[in-house]
Design a protein around this motif. Sequence first.
Motif, PDB file in Angstrom:
ATOM      1  N   THR A  73       0.838  -1.200   0.000  1.00  0.00           N
ATOM      2  CA  THR A  73       0.000   0.000   0.000  1.00  0.00           C
ATOM      3  C   THR A  73       0.872   1.248   0.000  1.00  0.00           C
ATOM      4  O   THR A  73       1.870   1.319   0.721  1.00  0.00           O
ATOM      5  CB  THR A  73      -0.903   0.010   1.242  1.00  0.00           C
ATOM      6  OG1 THR A  73      -1.760  -1.135   1.201  1.00  0.00           O
ATOM      7  CG2 THR A  73      -1.757   1.264   1.293  1.00  0.00           C
ATOM      8  N   VAL A  74       0.516   2.225  -0.840  1.00  0.00           N
ATOM      9  CA  VAL A  74       1.230   3.499  -0.862  1.00  0.00           C
ATOM     10  C   VAL A  74       0.245   4.633  -0.654  1.00  0.00           C
ATOM     11  O   VAL A  74      -0.973   4.454  -0.750  1.00  0.00           O
ATOM     12  CB  VAL A  74       2.015   3.685  -2.185  1.00  0.00           C
ATOM     13  CG1 VAL A  74       3.165   2.694  -2.259  1.00  0.00           C
ATOM     14  CG2 VAL A  74       1.121   3.547  -3.389  1.00  0.00           C
ATOM     15  N   GLU A  75       0.800   5.830  -0.397  1.00  0.00           N
ATOM     16  CA  GLU A  75      -0.046   6.923   0.083  1.00  0.00           C
ATOM     17  C   GLU A  75      -0.676   7.762  -1.024  1.00  0.00           C
ATOM     18  O   GLU A  75      -1.780   8.281  -0.846  1.00  0.00           O
ATOM     19  CB  GLU A  75       0.787   7.851   0.987  1.00  0.00           C
ATOM     20  CG  GLU A  75       1.456   7.164   2.164  1.00  0.00           C
ATOM     21  CD  GLU A  75       2.847   6.648   1.826  1.00  0.00           C
ATOM     22  OE1 GLU A  75       3.595   6.343   2.773  1.00  0.00           O
ATOM     23  OE2 GLU A  75       3.195   6.534   0.627  1.00  0.00           O
ATOM     24  N   ALA A  76       0.031   7.948  -2.131  1.00  0.00           N
ATOM     25  CA  ALA A  76      -0.443   8.901  -3.137  1.00  0.00           C
ATOM     26  C   ALA A  76       0.001   8.480  -4.529  1.00  0.00           C
ATOM     27  O   ALA A  76       1.027   7.818  -4.692  1.00  0.00           O
ATOM     28  CB  ALA A  76       0.069  10.306  -2.826  1.00  0.00           C
ATOM     29  N   CYS A  77      -0.769   8.891  -5.520  1.00  0.00           N
ATOM     30  CA  CYS A  77      -0.424   8.676  -6.924  1.00  0.00           C
ATOM     31  C   CYS A  77      -1.150   9.743  -7.731  1.00  0.00           C
ATOM     32  O   CYS A  77      -2.377   9.721  -7.844  1.00  0.00           O
ATOM     33  CB  CYS A  77      -0.824   7.275  -7.395  1.00  0.00           C
ATOM     34  SG  CYS A  77      -0.469   6.968  -9.146  1.00  0.00           S
ATOM     35  N   GLY A  78      -0.382  10.679  -8.283  1.00  0.00           N
ATOM     36  CA  GLY A  78      -0.996  11.804  -8.973  1.00  0.00           C
ATOM     37  C   GLY A  78      -1.726  11.418 -10.241  1.00  0.00           C
ATOM     38  O   GLY A  78      -2.821  11.920 -10.523  1.00  0.00           O
ATOM     39  N   ASN A  79      -1.137  10.523 -11.053  1.00  0.00           N
ATOM     40  CA  ASN A  79      -1.811  10.108 -12.282  1.00  0.00           C
ATOM     41  C   ASN A  79      -3.105   9.365 -11.973  1.00  0.00           C
ATOM     42  O   ASN A  79      -4.125   9.552 -12.644  1.00  0.00           O
ATOM     43  CB  ASN A  79      -0.880   9.227 -13.125  1.00  0.00           C
ATOM     44  CG  ASN A  79       0.232  10.023 -13.784  1.00  0.00           C
ATOM     45  OD1 ASN A  79       0.026  11.147 -14.219  1.00  0.00           O
ATOM     46  ND2 ASN A  79       1.417   9.441 -13.835  1.00  0.00           N
ATOM     47  N   ALA A  80      -3.079   8.517 -10.948  1.00  0.00           N
ATOM     48  CA  ALA A  80      -4.301   7.813 -10.553  1.00  0.00           C
ATOM     49  C   ALA A  80      -5.340   8.783 -10.008  1.00  0.00           C
ATOM     50  O   ALA A  80      -6.546   8.610 -10.238  1.00  0.00           O
ATOM     51  CB  ALA A  80      -3.986   6.746  -9.512  1.00  0.00           C
ATOM     52  N   ASN A 161       8.204  15.537   0.048  1.00  0.00           N
ATOM     53  CA  ASN A 161       7.058  14.637   0.206  1.00  0.00           C
ATOM     54  C   ASN A 161       5.825  15.332  -0.360  1.00  0.00           C
ATOM     55  O   ASN A 161       5.459  16.418   0.080  1.00  0.00           O
ATOM     56  CB  ASN A 161       6.840  14.271   1.678  1.00  0.00           C
ATOM     57  CG  ASN A 161       5.781  13.197   1.860  1.00  0.00           C
ATOM     58  OD1 ASN A 161       4.650  13.354   1.423  1.00  0.00           O
ATOM     59  ND2 ASN A 161       6.143  12.109   2.511  1.00  0.00           N
ATOM     60  N   VAL A 162       5.219  14.725  -1.369  1.00  0.00           N
ATOM     61  CA  VAL A 162       3.963  15.230  -1.946  1.00  0.00           C
ATOM     62  C   VAL A 162       2.886  14.143  -1.795  1.00  0.00           C
ATOM     63  O   VAL A 162       2.204  13.772  -2.737  1.00  0.00           O
ATOM     64  CB  VAL A 162       4.131  15.641  -3.422  1.00  0.00           C
ATOM     65  CG1 VAL A 162       4.812  16.977  -3.545  1.00  0.00           C
ATOM     66  CG2 VAL A 162       4.886  14.586  -4.225  1.00  0.00           C
ATOM     67  N   GLY A 163       2.777  13.651  -0.560  1.00  0.00           N
ATOM     68  CA  GLY A 163       1.899  12.517  -0.285  1.00  0.00           C
ATOM     69  C   GLY A 163       2.678  11.232  -0.191  1.00  0.00           C
ATOM     70  O   GLY A 163       2.228  10.267   0.416  1.00  0.00           O
ATOM     71  N   ASN A 164       3.868  11.191  -0.791  1.00  0.00           N
ATOM     72  CA  ASN A 164       4.819  10.096  -0.667  1.00  0.00           C
ATOM     73  C   ASN A 164       6.228  10.660  -0.835  1.00  0.00           C
ATOM     74  O   ASN A 164       6.410  11.763  -1.344  1.00  0.00           O
ATOM     75  CB  ASN A 164       4.517   8.968  -1.675  1.00  0.00           C
ATOM     76  CG  ASN A 164       4.329   9.474  -3.095  1.00  0.00           C
ATOM     77  OD1 ASN A 164       4.697  10.594  -3.432  1.00  0.00           O
ATOM     78  ND2 ASN A 164       3.760   8.645  -3.939  1.00  0.00           N
TER      79      ASN A 164
END
Length: 293
Positions: A73-80, A161-164
Amino acid sequence: MTGLTHHFLKMNGLGNDFVVLDLRREPLALTDALARAIADRDKGIGCDQLITIEEPRHGGDAFMGIRNQDGGTVEACGNAARCIGRLILDETGKDAVVIETLGGDTVATRADDGNITVDMGAPRLRWDEIPLSEEFQDTRGIELEIGPLGNPIMHSPGVVNVGNPHAVFFVDDADAIDLERSGPMLEHHPLFPERANISVAEVLSPTHLKLRTWERGAGLTRACGTAACAATVAAIRRRKTERRITVSLPGGDLTVEWLPDSENGPGHVLMTGPVMLDYEGDLDPALLSGAAA
């Protein structure tokens, strides 16, 4: 579980591809093993990340869960976030929607030419927010290098860090760096207790970056939206670019803008780019039962 299935969407943002499962309508016990099986490009559907749409947890329009190819599990994904943003914008008919993630809330709106803009929030810049395992007063360029002593290939990455967590190395030629070799080592470097996304950035002009990224838990990717945001922030902090720039990734271009601080608080990072729905279908019941076995 035999005989059961689950509907999915296959989407991408600049070639960074996702399998999207809406768990609000069809609950599914999503284990690490099942996530890996779905993401497997040979035996499953294949994707960089597995994305789940879930009920909001604190007042947003939806919660977005993110699993990398390794099942983690990861915290952020801008494209998603752009992909899910478009789905929820279409679903609700709203002008703006809030997509919750483990890395914070993201606001999605429509832009020109069918693109989607996501507000990734304010970047975190302190060493303990990234996080790093050692204290660095200045995170614009930390003490880390790869290559021969005294003549490193890469050195002094900016960390953001931009969410990750991200480490961005500025280099003369982004294509000349062997990220398949250096990426895994740097991702797991002891300085990064939560691992890190590793990017090499080439400054083409004050309004244009070229970027390649080794994504934590996924490997080389055609596009990483949070890396584009992190690289923009890192470049601005080192006075290499203006505040609104084009970031060119192997999969295409994103527009990223880091707004200045205001009386309302620190400036947010806005990312704009395309979204594609490739196809949709139902998961193979054998895939579900096999992963559960």
